[in-house]
Design a protein around this motif. Structure first.
Motif, PDB file in Angstrom:
ATOM      1  N   LEU A  15       0.820  -1.205   0.000  1.00 53.97           N
ATOM      2  CA  LEU A  15       0.000   0.000   0.000  1.00 53.97           C
ATOM      3  C   LEU A  15       0.858   1.261   0.000  1.00 53.97           C
ATOM      4  O   LEU A  15       0.633   2.174  -0.792  1.00 53.97           O
ATOM      5  CB  LEU A  15      -0.925   0.002   1.227  1.00 53.97           C
ATOM      6  CG  LEU A  15      -2.213  -0.781   1.062  1.00 53.97           C
ATOM      7  CD1 LEU A  15      -2.924  -0.950   2.399  1.00 53.97           C
ATOM      8  CD2 LEU A  15      -3.148  -0.068   0.084  1.00 53.97           C
ATOM      9  N   ALA A  16       1.848   1.292   0.909  1.00 58.01           N
ATOM     10  CA  ALA A  16       2.655   2.505   1.042  1.00 58.01           C
ATOM     11  C   ALA A  16       3.438   2.776  -0.237  1.00 58.01           C
ATOM     12  O   ALA A  16       3.469   3.905  -0.734  1.00 58.01           O
ATOM     13  CB  ALA A  16       3.601   2.371   2.233  1.00 58.01           C
ATOM     14  N   ASP A  17       4.054   1.735  -0.801  1.00 53.20           N
ATOM     15  CA  ASP A  17       4.819   1.934  -2.037  1.00 53.20           C
ATOM     16  C   ASP A  17       3.899   2.360  -3.176  1.00 53.20           C
ATOM     17  O   ASP A  17       4.244   3.217  -3.984  1.00 53.20           O
ATOM     18  CB  ASP A  17       5.560   0.642  -2.447  1.00 53.20           C
ATOM     19  CG  ASP A  17       6.643   0.277  -1.445  1.00 53.20           C
ATOM     20  OD1 ASP A  17       6.935   1.119  -0.560  1.00 53.20           O
ATOM     21  OD2 ASP A  17       7.177  -0.849  -1.530  1.00 53.20           O
ATOM     22  N   GLY A  18       2.714   1.766  -3.197  1.00 56.51           N
ATOM     23  CA  GLY A  18       1.748   2.130  -4.231  1.00 56.51           C
ATOM     24  C   GLY A  18       1.332   3.585  -4.106  1.00 56.51           C
ATOM     25  O   GLY A  18       1.275   4.324  -5.092  1.00 56.51           O
ATOM     26  N   ASP A  38      -7.930   1.988  -7.490  1.00 57.36           N
ATOM     27  CA  ASP A  38      -7.512   0.667  -7.981  1.00 57.36           C
ATOM     28  C   ASP A  38      -6.560  -0.006  -6.993  1.00 57.36           C
ATOM     29  O   ASP A  38      -6.669  -1.204  -6.731  1.00 57.36           O
ATOM     30  CB  ASP A  38      -6.795   0.788  -9.337  1.00 57.36           C
ATOM     31  CG  ASP A  38      -7.771   1.114 -10.455  1.00 57.36           C
ATOM     32  OD1 ASP A  38      -8.993   1.048 -10.204  1.00 57.36           O
ATOM     33  OD2 ASP A  38      -7.318   1.446 -11.568  1.00 57.36           O
ATOM     34  N   LEU A  39      -5.625   0.769  -6.482  1.00 54.89           N
ATOM     35  CA  LEU A  39      -4.644   0.217  -5.539  1.00 54.89           C
ATOM     36  C   LEU A  39      -5.356  -0.365  -4.309  1.00 54.89           C
ATOM     37  O   LEU A  39      -5.041  -1.458  -3.845  1.00 54.89           O
ATOM     38  CB  LEU A  39      -3.662   1.316  -5.105  1.00 54.89           C
ATOM     39  CG  LEU A  39      -2.673   0.935  -4.005  1.00 54.89           C
ATOM     40  CD1 LEU A  39      -1.635  -0.062  -4.509  1.00 54.89           C
ATOM     41  CD2 LEU A  39      -1.968   2.176  -3.454  1.00 54.89           C
ATOM     42  N   LEU A  40      -6.325   0.377  -3.803  1.00 54.48           N
ATOM     43  CA  LEU A  40      -7.025  -0.062  -2.588  1.00 54.48           C
ATOM     44  C   LEU A  40      -7.857  -1.318  -2.856  1.00 54.48           C
ATOM     45  O   LEU A  40      -7.926  -2.224  -2.028  1.00 54.48           O
ATOM     46  CB  LEU A  40      -7.917   1.063  -2.053  1.00 54.48           C
ATOM     47  CG  LEU A  40      -7.163   2.335  -1.622  1.00 54.48           C
ATOM     48  CD1 LEU A  40      -8.137   3.449  -1.283  1.00 54.48           C
ATOM     49  CD2 LEU A  40      -6.245   2.042  -0.437  1.00 54.48           C
ATOM     50  N   VAL A  41      -8.472  -1.380  -4.025  1.00 49.39           N
ATOM     51  CA  VAL A  41      -9.253  -2.570  -4.370  1.00 49.39           C
ATOM     52  C   VAL A  41      -8.318  -3.768  -4.543  1.00 49.39           C
ATOM     53  O   VAL A  41      -8.597  -4.859  -4.033  1.00 49.39           O
ATOM     54  CB  VAL A  41     -10.103  -2.327  -5.647  1.00 49.39           C
ATOM     55  CG1 VAL A  41     -10.768  -3.619  -6.103  1.00 49.39           C
ATOM     56  CG2 VAL A  41     -11.161  -1.248  -5.381  1.00 49.39           C
ATOM     57  N   THR A  42      -7.192  -3.568  -5.199  1.00 47.49           N
ATOM     58  CA  THR A  42      -6.214  -4.655  -5.365  1.00 47.49           C
ATOM     59  C   THR A  42      -5.702  -5.137  -4.011  1.00 47.49           C
ATOM     60  O   THR A  42      -5.381  -6.304  -3.832  1.00 47.49           O
ATOM     61  CB  THR A  42      -4.997  -4.178  -6.203  1.00 47.49           C
ATOM     62  OG1 THR A  42      -5.491  -3.473  -7.324  1.00 47.49           O
ATOM     63  CG2 THR A  42      -4.153  -5.340  -6.659  1.00 47.49           C
ATOM     64  N   ALA A  43      -5.635  -4.232  -3.052  1.00 51.94           N
ATOM     65  CA  ALA A  43      -5.159  -4.602  -1.710  1.00 51.94           C
ATOM     66  C   ALA A  43      -6.281  -5.192  -0.861  1.00 51.94           C
ATOM     67  O   ALA A  43      -6.161  -5.258   0.371  1.00 51.94           O
ATOM     68  CB  ALA A  43      -4.540  -3.396  -1.029  1.00 51.94           C
ATOM     69  N   ASP A  44      -7.382  -5.583  -1.509  1.00 49.68           N
ATOM     70  CA  ASP A  44      -8.480  -6.320  -0.853  1.00 49.68           C
ATOM     71  C   ASP A  44      -9.378  -5.509   0.064  1.00 49.68           C
ATOM     72  O   ASP A  44     -10.190  -6.082   0.795  1.00 49.68           O
ATOM     73  CB  ASP A  44      -7.953  -7.533  -0.053  1.00 49.68           C
ATOM     74  CG  ASP A  44      -7.410  -8.630  -0.957  1.00 49.68           C
ATOM     75  OD1 ASP A  44      -8.104  -8.977  -1.921  1.00 49.68           O
ATOM     76  OD2 ASP A  44      -6.307  -9.113  -0.703  1.00 49.68           O
ATOM     77  N   LEU A  45      -9.260  -4.170   0.075  1.00 46.41           N
ATOM     78  CA  LEU A  45     -10.107  -3.401   0.992  1.00 46.41           C
ATOM     79  C   LEU A  45     -11.558  -3.342   0.536  1.00 46.41           C
ATOM     80  O   LEU A  45     -12.436  -3.011   1.337  1.00 46.41           O
ATOM     81  CB  LEU A  45      -9.585  -1.964   1.164  1.00 46.41           C
ATOM     82  CG  LEU A  45      -8.415  -1.802   2.139  1.00 46.41           C
ATOM     83  CD1 LEU A  45      -7.098  -2.104   1.458  1.00 46.41           C
ATOM     84  CD2 LEU A  45      -8.404  -0.423   2.736  1.00 46.41           C
TER      85      LEU A  45
END
Ligand code: GDP
Length: 299
Positions: A15-18, A38-45
């Motif tokens: 998450l942080a790097d993204g 998109d990043l948050l969805v990919t991280a399963d949130l």
């Protein structure tokens, strides 16, 4: 906290790097917001949480320069806000004798290990504990529970392989009542691939328990493995339907990149989160703390 933090480092690094990659020298505009979503969805949130986080940011900062640190702070605060109401410890009613916990979850989720960890925790609090090996079809499950019983000093009620699980639950409740035991944890089968059969079996267990104590089971605790990501959502849904879950334990938050799924679970089911598992050892169970989790997740 440091254990949780190092455990969740894979999730938080991602998450942080993204976030850093998106927001280095860029403004908060439609494009960066979409990338963040998109990043948050990919991280399963999950989509609802991703939308809340991006909308909250857009409200204050749209078209302005924003640092990755500010974005991570906004993320942590949104995660903490959605999880705080679900931070509910599992309280044992010492008057019940026994307070009955029905432990459910798919095979491999960490149910037996969690029972062992809880047995130690309750014993340390001065409570007497009894375990029931209700997964009567798996020899390994019975053996493993016996090992935990030995480790924690809790008697384990068992029957032969293939015995009726409801009959075993009945015997266990009776024994716990007669001995004035404070807490009885009943392990159950996790064959979700035979949903109908599992549903019948759990319904029968609940029925016989109620014959001896109409207020029981006092909690139906679902153990979920964080490493399965989105699958945790379908497991929660199935066990809600099958067993009427009253609270969650999320295991294997050490070393997974999928801790974000807890946020999606919270959005979808609003189930109390009692504990998190952060390792295989007996001490690796922590009361769930939304703030600490949110900080560890967002890096
Ligand atoms: P069950 O089939 O649901 O009863 O699952 P088990 O309790 O047998 O656990 C399956 C595997 O997961 C075992 O190897 C456990 O040691 C491991 N396990 C359980 N909880 C945790 C945890 O919080 N972290 C880690 N890393 N492993 C865990």
């Amino acid at each position: 906290f440091s254990r949780l933090r190092s455990g969740l480092s894979k999730s938080s690094n991602r998450l942080a790097d993204g976030v850093t990659a998106i927001f280095t020298k860029r403004r908060l505009d439609d494009e960066t917001l979409e990338e963040l979503h998109d990043l948050l969805v990919t991280a399963d949130l999950g989509v609802p949480a991703a939308t809340r986080i991006t909308e909250a940011l857009a409200k204050d900062k749209f078209d302005k320069e924003i640092s990755d640190v500010e974005v991570r702070e906004a993320l942590a605060s949104e995660v903490a806000m959605s999880l705080t109401p679900l931070e509910q410890s599992l309280t044992i009613d010492r008057e019940k004798k026994p307070h009955i916990l029905l432990m459910v979850g798919v095979n491999g989720a960490g149910k037996t290990t969690t029972i062992g960890k809880l047995a130690r925790k309750f014993a340390d609090e001065g409570l007497s504990v009894m375990l029931a090996a209700g997964d009567t079809f798996r020899a390994a499950a019975i053996e493993q529970l016996l090992v935990w019983g030995e480790r924690t000093g809790a008697p384990v009620v068992t029957k032969e392989i293939g015995a009726d699980a409801a009959g075993l639950a009945y015997d266990a409740v009776k024994r716990a009542q007669e001995s004035g035991t404070d807490v009885l944890m009943i392990d159950t089968a996790g064959r979700l691939q035979n949903k109908r059969e599992l549903m019948d079996e759990l319904a029968k267990i609940v029925r016989v328990i109620k014959k001896l104590d109409a207020t029981a089971p006092h909690n139906v605790v679902l153990t979920l493995d964080a490493t399965v990501g989105q699958n945790a959502l379908s497991q929660a849904e199935a066990f809600q339907e099958i067993a009427g879950v009253t609270g969650l334990v999320m295991t294997k938050l050490d070393g997974t990149a999928r801790g974000g799924v807890l946020v999606a679970l919270a959005d979808k089911f609003s189930l109390p989160i009692h504990f998190i598992g952060v390792g295989e050892g007996v001490e690796d169970l922590q009361e769930f703390r939304a703030d600490a989790f949110a900080r560890a997740l967002s890096g």
